[in-house]
Write a protein that holds these residues in place. Structure first.
Motif, mmCIF file in Angstrom:
data_model
loop_
_atom_site.group_PDB
_atom_site.id
_atom_site.type_symbol
_atom_site.label_atom_id
_atom_site.label_comp_id
_atom_site.label_asym_id
_atom_site.label_seq_id
_atom_site.Cartn_x
_atom_site.Cartn_y
_atom_site.Cartn_z
ATOM 1 N N ASP A 1 0.618 -1.238 0.019
ATOM 2 C CA ASP A 1 0.323 0.342 -0.322
ATOM 3 C C ASP A 1 0.736 1.163 -0.149
ATOM 4 O O ASP A 1 0.916 1.682 0.726
ATOM 5 C CB ASP A 1 -0.944 -0.446 1.259
ATOM 6 N N PRO A 2 1.550 1.745 -0.953
ATOM 7 C CA PRO A 2 2.487 3.160 -1.607
ATOM 8 C C PRO A 2 1.523 4.498 -0.776
ATOM 9 O O PRO A 2 2.246 4.567 -0.080
ATOM 10 C CB PRO A 2 2.727 2.698 -2.115
ATOM 11 N N ASN B 1 2.068 4.034 2.956
ATOM 12 C CA ASN B 1 2.763 4.098 3.691
ATOM 13 C C ASN B 1 4.023 5.260 3.153
ATOM 14 O O ASN B 1 5.340 5.488 4.124
ATOM 15 C CB ASN B 1 3.447 2.628 3.508
ATOM 16 N N ILE B 2 3.998 5.762 1.983
ATOM 17 C CA ILE B 2 5.082 6.225 1.361
ATOM 18 C C ILE B 2 4.445 7.394 1.009
ATOM 19 O O ILE B 2 3.666 7.087 -0.028
ATOM 20 C CB ILE B 2 5.863 5.365 0.395
ATOM 21 N N ILE C 1 5.109 9.648 -2.589
ATOM 22 C CA ILE C 1 4.098 9.097 -3.624
ATOM 23 C C ILE C 1 3.012 9.944 -4.007
ATOM 24 O O ILE C 1 3.234 9.970 -5.580
ATOM 25 C CB ILE C 1 4.055 7.380 -4.236
ATOM 26 N N LYS D 1 1.714 1.348 -7.627
ATOM 27 C CA LYS D 1 2.740 -0.236 -7.351
ATOM 28 C C LYS D 1 4.023 0.326 -6.999
ATOM 29 O O LYS D 1 4.583 0.825 -8.238
ATOM 30 C CB LYS D 1 2.090 -1.558 -8.067
ATOM 31 N N LEU D 2 4.501 -0.423 -6.113
ATOM 32 C CA LEU D 2 5.282 0.101 -5.869
ATOM 33 C C LEU D 2 6.668 -0.818 -5.810
ATOM 34 O O LEU D 2 6.074 -2.386 -5.065
ATOM 35 C CB LEU D 2 6.132 0.545 -4.592
ATOM 36 N N TYR E 1 13.938 -0.654 -9.605
ATOM 37 C CA TYR E 1 13.170 -0.242 -8.098
ATOM 38 C C TYR E 1 11.982 0.353 -9.634
ATOM 39 O O TYR E 1 12.755 1.247 -10.376
ATOM 40 C CB TYR E 1 13.503 0.530 -8.081
ATOM 41 N N LEU F 1 7.617 2.594 -10.358
ATOM 42 C CA LEU F 1 6.461 2.817 -9.455
ATOM 43 C C LEU F 1 5.760 3.239 -10.710
ATOM 44 O O LEU F 1 5.978 3.739 -11.948
ATOM 45 C CB LEU F 1 6.306 4.254 -8.797
#
Length: 192
Positions: free
Chosen positions: A1-2, A5-6, A9, A37-38, A150, A152
């Motif tokens: 759950d980006p 939590n971040i 983004i 989605k990360l 990595y 996004l």
């Protein structure tokens, strides 16, 4: 759950340049986030799997995916995103000749035979590069073999993905108080 939590983004996914581009491409003043989605893809030498094959997305009738590189992708071995030019306009038939991987997946040979080798475009870029792709066309992520990748992913849509049958993403309530103007963008997210 980006988005839970971040929170940083959210600044990327609600960037006016990205939003305006998505609105223009989708030809609508109202667009929504389908999902965010990360992902981290580990460098490996395993056989190809899942999205390492060319495939189309079936989660919405109109979709524009934004892929943001979070590390440098300098060559194909870094795990570049790869797209088949104009495949969103001309779909490969679903005949038995093309079904050996899966309903929506195709091999490199099948794609080359149908669309031509020159239509396959691996996209390189530095960290922060944003790539837009109509993923109703064929695309894949090349397997990273030199470095971890990595990424996004942001899906801009006009309707809820999978007809609303998919898992709902969670979003921080703080985002709704800090970004009231963008609340409509998040219509399909479960608020916590």
């Amino acid at each position: 759950d980006p988005l839970l939590n971040i929170q940083e983004i959210f600044e990327i996914i609600s960037d006016p340049i990205l939003i305006n581009y998505a609105k223009k491409y989708l030809n609508s003043k109202k667009i929504y986030l389908g999902f965010v989605k990360l992902r981290r893809f580990f460098s490996n030498d395993l056989p190809l799997f899942d999205t390492n094959y060319f495939h189309t997305d079936d989660n919405s009738s109109k979709i524009l995916k934004c892929i943001v590189y979070l590390n440098d992708i300098n060559n194909a071995d870094d795990g570049a995103f790869c797209y088949v030019k104009n495949s969103h306009k001309t779909s490969m038939p679903l005949s038995d000749d093309y079904k050996n991987i899966g309903t929506y997946a195709r091999t490199d040979d099948q794609i080359e035979h149908f669309y031509g080798e020159d239509s396959i475009v691996p996209i390189l870029g530095q960290a922060g590069t944003a790539i837009f792709a109509d993923t109703l066309g064929y695309h894949k992520g090349l397997k990273p073999v030199s470095n971890d990748r990595y990424v996004l992913y942001i899906n801009y849509v006009l309707e809820e993905e999978y007809g609303g049958k998919g898992l709902k993403q969670k979003i921080s309530k703080n985002l709704l108080t800090n970004y009231n103007d963008d609340e409509e963008l998040l219509k399909f997210f479960l608020r916590v």
